[in-house]
Design a protein around this motif. Structure first.
Motif, mmCIF file in Angstrom:
data_model
loop_
_atom_site.group_PDB
_atom_site.id
_atom_site.type_symbol
_atom_site.label_atom_id
_atom_site.label_comp_id
_atom_site.label_asym_id
_atom_site.label_seq_id
_atom_site.Cartn_x
_atom_site.Cartn_y
_atom_site.Cartn_z
ATOM 1 N N ALA A 41 0.838 -1.203 0.000
ATOM 2 C CA ALA A 41 0.000 0.000 0.000
ATOM 3 C C ALA A 41 0.869 1.247 0.000
ATOM 4 N N ARG A 42 1.988 1.224 0.749
ATOM 5 C CA ARG A 42 2.883 2.380 0.773
ATOM 6 C C ARG A 42 3.513 2.604 -0.599
ATOM 7 N N ARG A 43 3.821 1.526 -1.299
ATOM 8 C CA ARG A 43 4.374 1.674 -2.648
ATOM 9 C C ARG A 43 3.342 2.294 -3.599
ATOM 10 N N ARG A 44 2.098 1.877 -3.480
ATOM 11 C CA ARG A 44 1.050 2.469 -4.326
ATOM 12 C C ARG A 44 0.826 3.936 -3.980
ATOM 13 N N LEU A 45 0.925 4.267 -2.703
ATOM 14 C CA LEU A 45 0.769 5.665 -2.298
ATOM 15 C C LEU A 45 1.912 6.513 -2.848
ATOM 16 N N ALA A 46 3.106 5.958 -2.847
ATOM 17 C CA ALA A 46 4.255 6.681 -3.413
ATOM 18 C C ALA A 46 4.034 6.947 -4.896
ATOM 19 N N GLN A 47 3.540 5.945 -5.613
ATOM 20 C CA GLN A 47 3.271 6.114 -7.042
ATOM 21 C C GLN A 47 2.184 7.155 -7.288
ATOM 22 N N ALA A 48 1.185 7.187 -6.396
ATOM 23 C CA ALA A 48 0.119 8.177 -6.539
ATOM 24 C C ALA A 48 0.636 9.589 -6.281
ATOM 25 N N LEU A 49 1.630 9.707 -5.402
ATOM 26 C CA LEU A 49 2.206 11.022 -5.089
ATOM 27 C C LEU A 49 3.049 11.572 -6.239
ATOM 28 N N ALA A 50 3.404 10.725 -7.199
ATOM 29 C CA ALA A 50 4.317 11.136 -8.274
ATOM 30 C C ALA A 50 3.781 12.329 -9.047
ATOM 31 N N ASP A 51 2.492 12.401 -9.284
ATOM 32 C CA ASP A 51 1.916 13.472 -10.104
ATOM 33 C C ASP A 51 1.275 14.574 -9.278
ATOM 34 N N VAL A 52 1.536 14.555 -7.974
ATOM 35 C CA VAL A 52 0.962 15.588 -7.098
ATOM 36 C C VAL A 52 2.042 16.616 -6.781
ATOM 37 N N PRO A 53 1.881 17.845 -7.250
ATOM 38 C CA PRO A 53 2.920 18.856 -6.994
ATOM 39 C C PRO A 53 2.848 19.382 -5.558
ATOM 40 N N GLY A 54 3.897 20.113 -5.162
ATOM 41 C CA GLY A 54 3.860 20.801 -3.874
ATOM 42 C C GLY A 54 4.768 20.203 -2.819
ATOM 43 N N ALA A 55 4.975 20.985 -1.772
ATOM 44 C CA ALA A 55 5.909 20.606 -0.710
ATOM 45 C C ALA A 55 5.402 19.433 0.114
ATOM 46 N N VAL A 56 4.111 19.356 0.334
ATOM 47 C CA VAL A 56 3.561 18.254 1.145
ATOM 48 C C VAL A 56 3.861 16.910 0.493
ATOM 49 N N ALA A 57 3.636 16.809 -0.806
ATOM 50 C CA ALA A 57 3.925 15.574 -1.524
ATOM 51 C C ALA A 57 5.417 15.278 -1.518
ATOM 52 N N ALA A 58 6.255 16.314 -1.691
ATOM 53 C CA ALA A 58 7.707 16.110 -1.707
ATOM 54 C C ALA A 58 8.198 15.577 -0.364
ATOM 55 N N ARG A 59 7.685 16.129 0.760
ATOM 56 C CA ARG A 59 8.099 15.649 2.091
ATOM 57 C C ARG A 59 7.671 14.191 2.302
ATOM 58 N N ALA A 60 6.470 13.864 1.845
ATOM 59 C CA ALA A 60 5.996 12.491 2.011
ATOM 60 C C ALA A 60 6.878 11.522 1.234
ATOM 61 N N LEU A 61 7.273 11.907 0.028
ATOM 62 C CA LEU A 61 8.136 11.052 -0.778
ATOM 63 C C LEU A 61 9.531 10.943 -0.158
ATOM 64 N N ALA A 62 10.016 12.040 0.419
ATOM 65 C CA ALA A 62 11.335 12.003 1.077
ATOM 66 C C ALA A 62 11.321 11.017 2.240
ATOM 67 N N ASP A 63 10.253 11.025 3.012
ATOM 68 C CA ASP A 63 10.137 10.063 4.123
ATOM 69 C C ASP A 63 10.102 8.631 3.590
ATOM 70 N N LEU A 64 9.370 8.435 2.495
ATOM 71 C CA LEU A 64 9.260 7.091 1.926
ATOM 72 C C LEU A 64 10.587 6.607 1.337
#
Length: 334
Positions: A289-312
């Protein structure tokens, strides 16, 4: 009592009484000196018994069995009569519905009546090809009443025919959404899902409002269909349901695409990123599920998405970490 008097008292014509006699159902017990039939009180009672049984739908043969066969089982016959009556009511109801629909089409002449009747009959055909051609013809030729298209769309199981019916409904005018709203209240989830799919192809605020209502449906598949349809319309209310679909792996690729499209609106981007990141913070979210969430974040711009991807990118699961790291590199290269 002579036959004329029996006819007056029973309401059964003298001709029918003679017919009963020819069948052996009731025979006058005597004759007058002039040779006229003479009915006794018991004969008259039998006439009334015959009429009572006929009023229940028994044939004259069944009436004879009921009155004369000592082993006659009434429960079995009554059960059969119930079944036959239901079939007759269903047939009459179907006919009434067809007539109302033809009337709603306001035919100008018999040619219009015949064409509408043919299309309605074709929509109820056992052949999927015939139903599909009827759905297409309902737009290209004489229009079919929208309620007939809705009924067909809610009951259709063949995907090709269902697609043709939805296409026809989208071009049938303004009456579709109100009728499809009834389908959203059906007790069977599959019917509700068909209603949502039909609404998805109908433009306008009315259809959008009904799709919003479907987001609270008790069935996951119905909610998912509604969320995808609303996402395609740019309605941000679908975000929570789309996030759930990503996590639960229910049409997750389509849900991620819808989230990416919605994220093109800056007002929605942070809401989407916050929703996805919030599910990552849930300790019960597994690696897949975390891998799918990371893939979903790929096309979401902004700092919130970037921080979430950095944690992942530091996730304990190697596949999740590598996915997030790769996505971060792609974002940096844009």
């Amino acid at each position: 009592m002579l036959i004329g008097e029996v006819a007056r008292r029973s309401g059964v014509s003298a001709r029918m009484l003679r017919h009963y006699e020819s069948l052996g159902l009731v025979r006058p017990t005597g004759r007058t000196e002039g040779g006229y039939r003479e009915y006794s009180g018991e004969d008259v009672r039998r006439v009334f018994h015959i009429e009572s049984l006929r009023s229940l739908g028994l044939s004259l043969r069944e009436v004879g069995s009921a009155l004369d066969d000592p082993g006659f089982a009434p429960a079995e016959l009554v059960g059969d009569l119930v079944r036959r009556t239901r079939e007759r009511i269903a047939a009459e109801t179907a006919l009434l519905t067809r007539l109302r629909r033809i009337g709603a089409a306001e035919p100008a002449g018999w040619e219009d009546v015949l064409q509408a009747a043919a299309l309605l009959r074709a929509l109820g055909s056992k052949s999927a090809g015939t139903r599909q051609r009827a759905a297409l013809a309902s737009v290209a030729e004489e229009p079919v009443p929208v309620e007939a298209l809705v009924e067909a769309a809610l009951s259709e199981t063949d995907p090709n025919v269902a697609g043709a019916l939805r296409w026809a409904l989208a071009r049938s005018g303004d009456g579709g959404p109100a009728l499809l709203a009834e389908g959203l209240g059906a007790p069977v989830a599959e019917v509700r899902k068909r209603a949502v799919r039909a609404l998805a192809g109908i433009p306008g605020d009315g259809a959008t409002a009904l799709l919003r209502n479907a987001l609270t449906d008790s069935d996951t598949a119905v909610r998912g269909c509604a969320a995808l349809a609303l996402g395609a319309r740019g309605v941000a209310d679908a975000v929570p349901a789309l996030v759930d679909m990503v996590v639960e792996e229910v049409n997750d690729a389509d849900a991620a695409d819808a989230l990416g499209a919605l994220a093109g609106d800056p007002a929605s981007a942070d809401r989407i990123a916050t929703g996805l990141a919030g599910r990552l913070a849930d300790g019960g979210t597994g690696p897949s599920a975390r891998r799918r969430l990371a893939q979903a974040l790929a096309d979401v711009p902004g700092a919130v998405a970037a921080r979430a991807l950095a944690d992942l990118s530091h996730d304990e699961d190697r596949a999740v970490a590598l996915t997030a790291t790769y996505i971060l590199k792609l974002r940096a290269a844009r």
